[in-house]
Design a protein around this motif. Structure first.
Motif, mmCIF file in Angstrom:
data_model
loop_
_atom_site.group_PDB
_atom_site.id
_atom_site.type_symbol
_atom_site.label_atom_id
_atom_site.label_comp_id
_atom_site.label_asym_id
_atom_site.label_seq_id
_atom_site.Cartn_x
_atom_site.Cartn_y
_atom_site.Cartn_z
ATOM 1 N N PRO A 44 -6.279 -10.049 35.861
ATOM 2 C CA PRO A 44 -6.743 -9.502 34.583
ATOM 3 C C PRO A 44 -8.137 -10.006 34.196
ATOM 4 O O PRO A 44 -8.918 -9.275 33.590
ATOM 5 N N SER A 45 -8.457 -11.222 34.585
ATOM 6 C CA SER A 45 -9.763 -11.792 34.248
ATOM 7 C C SER A 45 -10.881 -11.280 35.145
ATOM 8 O O SER A 45 -12.049 -11.505 34.870
ATOM 9 N N GLY A 46 -10.506 -10.608 36.252
ATOM 10 C CA GLY A 46 -11.506 -10.143 37.203
ATOM 11 C C GLY A 46 -11.970 -11.240 38.146
ATOM 12 O O GLY A 46 -12.868 -11.036 38.955
ATOM 13 N N LEU A 47 -11.364 -12.395 38.059
ATOM 14 C CA LEU A 47 -11.749 -13.532 38.883
ATOM 15 C C LEU A 47 -11.432 -13.296 40.357
ATOM 16 O O LEU A 47 -12.195 -13.702 41.231
ATOM 17 N N ALA A 48 -10.322 -12.621 40.642
ATOM 18 C CA ALA A 48 -9.909 -12.415 42.033
ATOM 19 C C ALA A 48 -9.415 -10.999 42.249
ATOM 20 O O ALA A 48 -8.851 -10.381 41.354
ATOM 21 N N GLU A 49 -9.646 -10.509 43.459
ATOM 22 C CA GLU A 49 -9.125 -9.221 43.893
ATOM 23 C C GLU A 49 -8.605 -9.416 45.312
ATOM 24 O O GLU A 49 -9.298 -9.984 46.157
ATOM 25 N N VAL A 50 -7.377 -8.980 45.549
ATOM 26 C CA VAL A 50 -6.735 -9.187 46.842
ATOM 27 C C VAL A 50 -6.259 -7.848 47.380
ATOM 28 O O VAL A 50 -5.687 -7.042 46.642
ATOM 29 N N THR A 51 -6.486 -7.619 48.674
ATOM 30 C CA THR A 51 -6.024 -6.408 49.346
ATOM 31 C C THR A 51 -5.026 -6.813 50.421
ATOM 32 O O THR A 51 -5.272 -7.743 51.188
ATOM 33 N N ALA A 52 -3.905 -6.101 50.448
ATOM 34 C CA ALA A 52 -2.865 -6.336 51.449
ATOM 35 C C ALA A 52 -2.593 -5.035 52.190
ATOM 36 O O ALA A 52 -2.754 -3.947 51.636
ATOM 37 N N ALA A 53 -2.182 -5.171 53.438
ATOM 38 C CA ALA A 53 -1.826 -4.009 54.254
ATOM 39 C C ALA A 53 -0.429 -4.202 54.801
ATOM 40 O O ALA A 53 -0.018 -5.332 55.075
ATOM 41 N N GLY A 54 0.263 -3.096 54.952
ATOM 42 C CA GLY A 54 1.600 -3.173 55.518
ATOM 43 C C GLY A 54 2.490 -4.074 54.704
ATOM 44 O O GLY A 54 2.430 -4.072 53.481
ATOM 45 N N ARG A 55 3.259 -4.867 55.372
ATOM 46 C CA ARG A 55 4.172 -5.781 54.687
ATOM 47 C C ARG A 55 3.698 -7.209 54.839
ATOM 48 O O ARG A 55 3.567 -7.705 55.954
ATOM 49 N N ASN A 56 3.445 -7.844 53.723
ATOM 50 C CA ASN A 56 3.142 -9.273 53.693
ATOM 51 C C ASN A 56 1.939 -9.668 54.548
ATOM 52 O O ASN A 56 1.943 -10.704 55.196
ATOM 53 N N ARG A 57 0.905 -8.856 54.528
ATOM 54 C CA ARG A 57 -0.296 -9.171 55.295
ATOM 55 C C ARG A 57 -1.514 -9.004 54.402
ATOM 56 O O ARG A 57 -1.885 -7.889 54.041
ATOM 57 N N VAL A 58 -2.124 -10.111 54.032
ATOM 58 C CA VAL A 58 -3.334 -10.077 53.213
ATOM 59 C C VAL A 58 -4.512 -9.826 54.143
ATOM 60 O O VAL A 58 -4.669 -10.501 55.157
ATOM 61 N N VAL A 59 -5.332 -8.834 53.793
ATOM 62 C CA VAL A 59 -6.475 -8.511 54.651
ATOM 63 C C VAL A 59 -7.810 -8.880 54.024
ATOM 64 O O VAL A 59 -8.807 -8.986 54.731
ATOM 65 N N GLU A 60 -7.825 -9.090 52.703
ATOM 66 C CA GLU A 60 -9.094 -9.446 52.061
ATOM 67 C C GLU A 60 -8.837 -10.124 50.720
ATOM 68 O O GLU A 60 -7.937 -9.730 49.978
#
Length: 123
Positions: A44-60
Motif C-alpha cells: 500500500p505504501s508503494g515501497l515494494a512490488e513483487v511479481t510471482a509466476a506459476g506456483r510459489n515462484r517469485v520472479v521479481e
C-alpha cells in the motif's frame, strides 16, 4: 456373455479410455498455462512490488528508491506482507486454471477439498 456383449463392453471401455486421455491432455495444458501465469502485488505504501509466476515462484522484487530512513524492520515487514499477497494470488490463479480444466462433474468435489485444505493451512 455373448460376443456382441463383449464387443459392446469393449466399445464402452475404449470410450472411457479416450475420455481419460482427453482429460489428461486438458490437465497437462492447464498445468502449463497455470505455470505461465504471473501476478504482481504492491505494498500500500508503494515501497515494494513483487511479481510471482506459476506456483510459489517469485520472479521479481522491486523496491522504491525512498526506502532508506524507514523505521527499523519496516522494509522486512512490507516485503513479507507483499510476498505473501502475491504468492496467494499466484496460488489462486493456478488453482482456478486447473479447476477449469477438470470435467464439470468433478469440479465441485475438488473445490471442496481445496477449500478444506486451505482452511487447515490458515489455522
Amino acid at each position: 456373455m455373448s460376443s456382441s456383449e463383449f464387443g459392446s463392453l469393449g466399445d464402452q471401455l475404449q470410450g472411457v479410455v479416450e475420455q481419460l486421455y482427453q482429460a489428461s491432455e486438458r490437465m497437462q495444458g492447464a498445468l502449463a498455462g497455470a505455470q505461465a501465469l504471473t501476478c504482481t502485488a504492491a505494498s500500500p505504501s508503494g515501497l515494494a512490488e513483487v511479481t510471482a509466476a506459476g506456483r510459489n515462484r517469485v520472479v521479481e522484487i522491486r523496491l522504491s528508491t525512498g526506502h532508506g530512513g524507514r523505521a527499523d524492520g519496516e522494509l522486512e515487514r512490507v516485503l513479507v506482507a507483499t510476498l505473501n499477497e502475491v504468492l496467494e494470488q499466484a496460488r489462486a490463479q493456478s488453482n482456478a486454471a486447473m479447476l477449469d480444466a477438470l470435467p464439470t462433474s468433478m469440479r465441485s468435489g475438488v473445490q471442496r477439498a481445496a477449500d478444506e485444505e486451505k482452511r487447515e493451512q490458515d489455522r
